[in-house]
Design a protein around this motif. Sequence first.
Motif, mmCIF file in Angstrom:
data_model
loop_
_atom_site.group_PDB
_atom_site.id
_atom_site.type_symbol
_atom_site.label_atom_id
_atom_site.label_comp_id
_atom_site.label_asym_id
_atom_site.label_seq_id
_atom_site.Cartn_x
_atom_site.Cartn_y
_atom_site.Cartn_z
ATOM 1 N N LEU A 247 0.853 -1.187 0.000
ATOM 2 C CA LEU A 247 0.000 0.000 0.000
ATOM 3 C C LEU A 247 0.885 1.232 0.000
ATOM 4 O O LEU A 247 1.704 1.419 0.896
ATOM 5 C CB LEU A 247 -0.908 -0.014 1.234
ATOM 6 C CG LEU A 247 -1.884 1.138 1.398
ATOM 7 C CD1 LEU A 247 -2.933 1.122 0.290
ATOM 8 C CD2 LEU A 247 -2.577 1.054 2.764
ATOM 9 N N SER A 248 0.723 2.084 -1.016
ATOM 10 C CA SER A 248 1.590 3.256 -1.151
ATOM 11 C C SER A 248 1.114 4.449 -0.336
ATOM 12 O O SER A 248 1.906 5.306 0.042
ATOM 13 C CB SER A 248 1.688 3.665 -2.624
ATOM 14 O OG SER A 248 0.450 4.178 -3.082
ATOM 15 N N GLY A 249 -0.189 4.530 -0.093
ATOM 16 C CA GLY A 249 -0.730 5.690 0.597
ATOM 17 C C GLY A 249 -0.826 6.919 -0.273
ATOM 18 O O GLY A 249 -1.184 8.000 0.199
ATOM 19 N N GLU A 250 -0.518 6.784 -1.574
ATOM 20 C CA GLU A 250 -0.542 7.928 -2.489
ATOM 21 C C GLU A 250 -1.851 8.063 -3.252
ATOM 22 O O GLU A 250 -2.081 9.059 -3.916
ATOM 23 C CB GLU A 250 0.614 7.816 -3.488
ATOM 24 C CG GLU A 250 1.991 7.894 -2.854
ATOM 25 C CD GLU A 250 3.099 7.832 -3.876
ATOM 26 O OE1 GLU A 250 2.784 7.688 -5.076
ATOM 27 O OE2 GLU A 250 4.268 7.943 -3.492
ATOM 28 N N HIS A 251 -2.689 7.048 -3.195
ATOM 29 C CA HIS A 251 -3.933 7.056 -3.958
ATOM 30 C C HIS A 251 -5.098 6.700 -3.043
ATOM 31 O O HIS A 251 -4.914 6.035 -2.017
ATOM 32 C CB HIS A 251 -3.865 6.047 -5.106
ATOM 33 C CG HIS A 251 -2.655 6.194 -5.970
ATOM 34 N ND1 HIS A 251 -2.509 7.216 -6.885
ATOM 35 C CD2 HIS A 251 -1.512 5.456 -6.051
ATOM 36 C CE1 HIS A 251 -1.354 7.100 -7.493
ATOM 37 N NE2 HIS A 251 -0.716 6.050 -7.001
ATOM 38 N N PRO A 252 -6.310 7.116 -3.417
ATOM 39 C CA PRO A 252 -7.473 6.647 -2.652
ATOM 40 C C PRO A 252 -7.499 5.127 -2.645
ATOM 41 O O PRO A 252 -7.182 4.480 -3.651
ATOM 42 C CB PRO A 252 -8.664 7.222 -3.439
ATOM 43 C CG PRO A 252 -8.103 8.375 -4.197
ATOM 44 C CD PRO A 252 -6.686 8.000 -4.530
ATOM 45 N N THR B 41 -16.471 -8.253 6.817
ATOM 46 C CA THR B 41 -16.506 -7.992 8.256
ATOM 47 C C THR B 41 -16.036 -6.579 8.633
ATOM 48 O O THR B 41 -16.403 -6.073 9.688
ATOM 49 C CB THR B 41 -15.632 -9.022 9.014
ATOM 50 O OG1 THR B 41 -14.280 -8.947 8.526
ATOM 51 C CG2 THR B 41 -16.160 -10.423 8.787
ATOM 52 N N GLN B 42 -15.229 -5.957 7.769
ATOM 53 C CA GLN B 42 -14.734 -4.622 8.094
ATOM 54 C C GLN B 42 -14.250 -3.938 6.823
ATOM 55 O O GLN B 42 -13.693 -4.593 5.938
ATOM 56 C CB GLN B 42 -13.585 -4.678 9.096
ATOM 57 C CG GLN B 42 -13.051 -3.313 9.531
ATOM 58 C CD GLN B 42 -11.830 -3.426 10.438
ATOM 59 O OE1 GLN B 42 -11.309 -4.517 10.650
ATOM 60 N NE2 GLN B 42 -11.389 -2.315 10.978
ATOM 61 N N THR B 43 -14.473 -2.639 6.733
ATOM 62 C CA THR B 43 -13.934 -1.861 5.615
ATOM 63 C C THR B 43 -13.239 -0.628 6.154
ATOM 64 O O THR B 43 -13.632 -0.073 7.179
ATOM 65 C CB THR B 43 -15.038 -1.423 4.632
ATOM 66 O OG1 THR B 43 -15.950 -0.544 5.303
ATOM 67 C CG2 THR B 43 -15.787 -2.614 4.078
ATOM 68 N N ILE B 44 -12.186 -0.219 5.467
ATOM 69 C CA ILE B 44 -11.442 0.997 5.809
ATOM 70 C C ILE B 44 -11.245 1.791 4.539
ATOM 71 O O ILE B 44 -10.819 1.254 3.510
ATOM 72 C CB ILE B 44 -10.074 0.675 6.431
ATOM 73 C CG1 ILE B 44 -10.242 -0.174 7.695
ATOM 74 C CG2 ILE B 44 -9.314 1.962 6.772
ATOM 75 C CD1 ILE B 44 -8.935 -0.702 8.239
ATOM 76 N N ARG B 45 -11.567 3.066 4.598
ATOM 77 C CA ARG B 45 -11.385 3.929 3.428
ATOM 78 C C ARG B 45 -10.206 4.858 3.655
ATOM 79 O O ARG B 45 -10.102 5.491 4.699
ATOM 80 C CB ARG B 45 -12.648 4.751 3.176
ATOM 81 C CG ARG B 45 -12.527 5.749 2.036
ATOM 82 C CD ARG B 45 -13.840 6.454 1.750
ATOM 83 N NE ARG B 45 -14.359 7.139 2.932
ATOM 84 C CZ ARG B 45 -15.325 8.059 2.900
ATOM 85 N NH1 ARG B 45 -15.900 8.367 1.758
ATOM 86 N NH2 ARG B 45 -15.735 8.647 4.006
ATOM 87 N N MET B 46 -9.308 4.914 2.697
ATOM 88 C CA MET B 46 -8.180 5.825 2.747
ATOM 89 C C MET B 46 -8.336 6.847 1.641
ATOM 90 O O MET B 46 -8.471 6.487 0.463
ATOM 91 C CB MET B 46 -6.859 5.078 2.595
ATOM 92 C CG MET B 46 -6.558 4.135 3.731
ATOM 93 S SD MET B 46 -4.872 3.506 3.641
ATOM 94 C CE MET B 46 -3.941 5.023 3.777
ATOM 95 N N VAL B 47 -8.308 8.124 1.998
ATOM 96 C CA VAL B 47 -8.477 9.197 1.041
ATOM 97 C C VAL B 47 -7.126 9.777 0.703
ATOM 98 O O VAL B 47 -6.308 10.056 1.588
ATOM 99 C CB VAL B 47 -9.395 10.292 1.598
ATOM 100 C CG1 VAL B 47 -9.575 11.405 0.579
ATOM 101 C CG2 VAL B 47 -10.747 9.706 1.981
ATOM 102 N N ASP B 48 -6.849 9.986 -0.586
ATOM 103 C CA ASP B 48 -5.572 10.545 -1.043
ATOM 104 C C ASP B 48 -5.411 11.966 -0.522
ATOM 105 O O ASP B 48 -6.330 12.754 -0.619
ATOM 106 C CB ASP B 48 -5.542 10.515 -2.569
ATOM 107 C CG ASP B 48 -4.224 11.014 -3.123
ATOM 108 O OD1 ASP B 48 -3.227 10.952 -2.399
ATOM 109 O OD2 ASP B 48 -4.219 11.472 -4.268
#
Length: 220
Positions: free
Chosen positions: A142-147, A213-220
């Motif tokens: 996971l780069s953390g650079e994109h949604p 069972t679980q979701t996590i959203r990462m926003v750019d």
Amino acid sequence: MKYRSAFDIIGPVMIGPSSSHTAGAARIGRVARTLFNRLPKKAVISLYGSFAKTYKGHGTDVAIVGGLLDFDTFDERIPTSLTLAKELGMEVVFQIENQVTDHPNTVRINLYDDNGDLEIVGISIGGGTIEITELNSFELKLSGEHPAILVVHNDQFGVISAVTQILANHEINIGHMEVSRKEKGKMALMVIEVDQKIEQTIMTEIEKLPNVTQTIRMVD
């Protein structure tokens, strides 16, 4: 590693002194904060390799904690993040590890509070670029650079296709996707990086799917 532009080599706008040891470290800390989704009560930060040897001189310690406080790489509060964390009631413990890792700039972050805990392993590749390689014992990239969205689910047939179908229905383009599991038929993790912002309504659809069972959203 392929660089997309000269700015990946020069490094991001940041509080210095180092793009890999400071900016990259701050980004890893901020990804951990995003995944935990709240201020932790305690953070145990284990440093390996070059991080362990130079973390005070290069500001890796204040950068990681600044990220945990949700500060961006250029936030002028980063140098005082240890003091700010203490004022906010967050206990911070640094551990120097001697274990040889695949990458010299490696950190393991364990976060705790009364509602749960989280563990991630991140590496700072250079120029402020990072990669999260492990989440709660799941291997990932996971780069953390994109949604992105992370979907924890039971390892059953049809779950992956159901999630990707929802994204297709909303015309969400997938840039990178991988799936890992700890054991056949048990818990699994989907990591999906996309090109567009993912609205909460889409996350709600995914959360309602059987075996999710679980979701996590990462926003750019």
